[in-house]
Design an enzyme around this catalytic site. Structure first.
Site, PDB file in Angstrom:
ATOM      1  N   THR A   1      39.560  48.403  35.566  1.00 54.90           N
ATOM      2  CA  THR A   1      38.572  48.424  36.652  1.00 54.90           C
ATOM      3  C   THR A   1      39.303  48.123  37.948  1.00 54.90           C
ATOM      4  O   THR A   1      39.822  47.009  38.121  1.00 54.90           O
ATOM      5  CB  THR A   1      37.492  47.341  36.437  1.00 54.90           C
ATOM      6  OG1 THR A   1      36.857  47.572  35.189  1.00 54.90           O
ATOM      7  CG2 THR A   1      36.456  47.383  37.547  1.00 54.90           C
TER       8      THR A   1
ATOM      9  N   LYS B   1      31.633  52.092  38.021  1.00 57.37           N
ATOM     10  CA  LYS B   1      31.912  50.799  37.381  1.00 57.37           C
ATOM     11  C   LYS B   1      31.679  49.629  38.350  1.00 57.37           C
ATOM     12  O   LYS B   1      31.142  48.584  37.982  1.00 57.37           O
ATOM     13  CB  LYS B   1      33.361  50.812  36.871  1.00 57.37           C
ATOM     14  CG  LYS B   1      33.887  49.499  36.371  1.00 57.37           C
ATOM     15  CD  LYS B   1      33.198  49.017  35.112  1.00 57.37           C
ATOM     16  CE  LYS B   1      33.775  47.685  34.664  1.00 57.37           C
ATOM     17  NZ  LYS B   1      32.961  47.057  33.629  1.00 57.37           N
TER      18      LYS B   1
ATOM     19  N   LYS C   1      37.033  39.420  40.893  1.00 63.58           N
ATOM     20  CA  LYS C   1      37.717  40.653  41.336  1.00 63.58           C
ATOM     21  C   LYS C   1      36.697  41.783  41.520  1.00 63.58           C
ATOM     22  O   LYS C   1      36.682  42.454  42.549  1.00 63.58           O
ATOM     23  CB  LYS C   1      38.763  41.057  40.286  1.00 63.58           C
ATOM     24  CG  LYS C   1      39.461  42.359  40.602  1.00 63.58           C
ATOM     25  CD  LYS C   1      40.153  42.953  39.385  1.00 63.58           C
ATOM     26  CE  LYS C   1      39.170  43.448  38.371  1.00 63.58           C
ATOM     27  NZ  LYS C   1      39.642  44.426  37.419  1.00 63.58           N
TER      28      LYS C   1
HETATM   29  P1  NAD Z   1      43.577  40.755  30.375  1.00 64.04           P
HETATM   30  O1  NAD Z   1      44.138  39.955  31.472  1.00 64.04           O
HETATM   31  O2  NAD Z   1      43.106  40.087  29.122  1.00 64.04           O
HETATM   32  O3  NAD Z   1      44.615  41.906  29.943  1.00 64.04           O
HETATM   33  C1  NAD Z   1      45.378  42.639  30.868  1.00 64.04           C
HETATM   34  C2  NAD Z   1      46.748  42.800  30.265  1.00 64.04           C
HETATM   35  O4  NAD Z   1      47.543  43.663  31.098  1.00 64.04           O
HETATM   36  C3  NAD Z   1      47.522  41.483  30.150  1.00 64.04           C
HETATM   37  O5  NAD Z   1      47.847  41.254  28.795  1.00 64.04           O
HETATM   38  C4  NAD Z   1      48.760  41.707  31.020  1.00 64.04           C
HETATM   39  O6  NAD Z   1      49.910  41.069  30.520  1.00 64.04           O
HETATM   40  C5  NAD Z   1      48.872  43.214  30.999  1.00 64.04           C
HETATM   41  N1  NAD Z   1      49.660  43.784  32.087  1.00 64.04           N
HETATM   42  C6  NAD Z   1      49.582  43.548  33.423  1.00 64.04           C
HETATM   43  N2  NAD Z   1      50.510  44.278  34.089  1.00 64.04           N
HETATM   44  C7  NAD Z   1      51.172  44.987  33.156  1.00 64.04           C
HETATM   45  C8  NAD Z   1      52.254  45.898  33.197  1.00 64.04           C
HETATM   46  N3  NAD Z   1      52.840  46.240  34.359  1.00 64.04           N
HETATM   47  N4  NAD Z   1      52.697  46.423  32.040  1.00 64.04           N
HETATM   48  C9  NAD Z   1      52.121  46.082  30.861  1.00 64.04           C
HETATM   49  N5  NAD Z   1      51.102  45.206  30.746  1.00 64.04           N
HETATM   50  C10 NAD Z   1      50.633  44.674  31.890  1.00 64.04           C
HETATM   51  O7  NAD Z   1      42.387  41.610  31.017  1.00 64.04           O
HETATM   52  P2  NAD Z   1      41.200  42.377  30.265  1.00 64.04           P
HETATM   53  O8  NAD Z   1      40.029  41.468  30.178  1.00 64.04           O
HETATM   54  O9  NAD Z   1      41.737  43.048  29.068  1.00 64.04           O
HETATM   55  O10 NAD Z   1      40.832  43.442  31.402  1.00 64.04           O
HETATM   56  C11 NAD Z   1      41.649  44.572  31.666  1.00 64.04           C
HETATM   57  C12 NAD Z   1      40.893  45.490  32.617  1.00 64.04           C
HETATM   58  O11 NAD Z   1      39.648  45.860  32.016  1.00 64.04           O
HETATM   59  C13 NAD Z   1      40.527  44.822  33.945  1.00 64.04           C
HETATM   60  O12 NAD Z   1      40.646  45.740  34.993  1.00 64.04           O
HETATM   61  C14 NAD Z   1      39.082  44.382  33.734  1.00 64.04           C
HETATM   62  O13 NAD Z   1      38.377  44.273  34.943  1.00 64.04           O
HETATM   63  C15 NAD Z   1      38.575  45.514  32.860  1.00 64.04           C
HETATM   64  N6  NAD Z   1      37.443  45.147  31.997  1.00 64.04           N
HETATM   65  C16 NAD Z   1      37.432  43.983  31.311  1.00 64.04           C
HETATM   66  C17 NAD Z   1      36.343  43.691  30.512  1.00 64.04           C
HETATM   67  C18 NAD Z   1      36.267  42.398  29.731  1.00 64.04           C
HETATM   68  O14 NAD Z   1      35.190  42.053  29.237  1.00 64.04           O
HETATM   69  N7  NAD Z   1      37.353  41.666  29.557  1.00 64.04           N
HETATM   70  C19 NAD Z   1      35.260  44.571  30.422  1.00 64.04           C
HETATM   71  C20 NAD Z   1      35.320  45.779  31.116  1.00 64.04           C
HETATM   72  C21 NAD Z   1      36.421  46.052  31.908  1.00 64.04           C
END
Ligand code: NAD
EC number: 1.1.1.31
Length: 305
Positions: free
Chosen positions: A96, A171, A246
């Protein structure tokens, strides 16, 4: 079966990649956190030492990283996807992020000869685990048709919402509503409690009434009524406070870009900001109930002060 490079194996990326494995894809994951890579291996996936190594053998790349800055690094960095993916690789960003960065990455991908979609998701961790996510897809109709078979392994509702960047616009509007709902719900639960109602009664009635909402049904912010909600495990994050802040700030900058006043969202965003500023960034966003109800000692008055 095709090979998918999955970049970002966090709260969402890990269960999504597990469902791709279950569907028979070869999944090569990469995350900056070694522990996140290891858990993919423990369920039958592979990992690579870098993004470049992961995408060099992939037919499809999926990214699920926190912000626009991370997405740009993943795709446009020297070790990134656009430099190292094979011609014809299909690119899907499910993070997102803001519309501007999303469109910039899509344009860079197109200029490098790739087909790319933005495909952010709704449904959070339980839906990522169950394979019931909602995907909002921005890109051409041809690109949408190409990503359908893969996204179907992770979601049950796939909607082509418009051109590149429109998935993110959709979104942002969705999460603005979810963020406001959680604050509204927290205020209602606080008032209900002080008027002598118990949480279960409120839940039983409201889920059948006009106040019903996803925040209550899936992420009920008080312990008890919804066993799977983070409130029952000390608010360990499914969707963290930092992520909700965010998204609320994304909504506010998108609103400013198109001269749209969103005062209720602005007030909710200020409250999430206050929670993050006071050390609750890693908690689930439903922890906001504790600020609203005065349990943290942090005032919820004039949240933007
Ligand atoms: P998270 O922080 O648990 O996971 C993100 C991962 O990305 C981390 O493990 C981090 O180490 C990795 N990362 C960052 N930079 C990187 C790179 N250059 N190379 C490889 N890995 C890298 O976050 P999340 O909750 O999984 O959310 C991820 C995305 O999904 C966000 O944009 C969030 O807004 C969106 N999202 C999350 C949810 C939720 O419920 N958690 C729901 C819908 C959307």
């Amino acid at each position: 079966m095709s090979t998918i490079a999955f970049i970002g194996l966090g709260n969402m990326g890990y269960p999504m990649s597990k469902n791709l494995l279950k569907a028979g894809y070869n999944v090569i994951g990469f995350d900056l956190v070694a522990e996140n890579c290891n858990r993919l291996v423990s369920v039958g996936g592979q990992t690579a030492a870098s993004i470049a190594d992961a995408v060099a053998v992939a037919d499809i790349v999926i990214s699920m990283v926190p912000t626009g800055k991370h997405v740009r690094a993943v795709y446009e960095g020297p070790d990134g996807v656009l430099q190292h993916a094979r011609p014809g690789t299909l690119l899907i960003d499910s993070s997102t992020i803001d519309v501007e960065n999303s469109r910039a990455v899509s344009q860079a991908a197109e200029a490098a000869g790739f087909v790319m979609v933005d495909a952010p998701v709704s449904g959070a961790v339980p839906a990522a685990e169950a394979g019931t996510l909602v995907f909002m897809v921005g890109g051409t109709k041809e690109a949408f048709d190409r990503v359908v078979p893969t996204l179907t392994c992770m979601g049950t509702s796939l909607v082509h919402v418009g051109a590149a960047g429109c998935g993110q616009a959709m979104k942002i509007c969705n999460n603005m509503m979810a963020g406001m709902s959680m604050v509204a719900l927290s205020e209602a639960l606080t008032l209900a409690e002080r008027l002598g109602l118990d949480y279960q009664t409120v839940y039983d009635v409201v889920t059948k009434g006009s106040g019903n909402c996803w925040a209550l049904q899936a992420y009920c912010p008080v312990p008890g009524p919804v066993p799977a909600s983070p409130a029952n495990r000390d608010y360990a994050a499914g969707f963290s406070m930092a992520m909700m802040l965010k998204d609320m700030l994304l909504s506010q900058s998108a609103a400013a870009d198109v001269s749209t006043s969103t005062p209720t969202a602005a007030s909710a965003a200020a409250l999430y900001q206050k929670a993050v500023d006071n050390g609750y960034a890693a908690k689930d966003f439903s922890f906001i109930f504790n600020l609203v109800s005065g349990r943290t000692g942090v005032s919820n008055e004039n949240a933007s002060d």
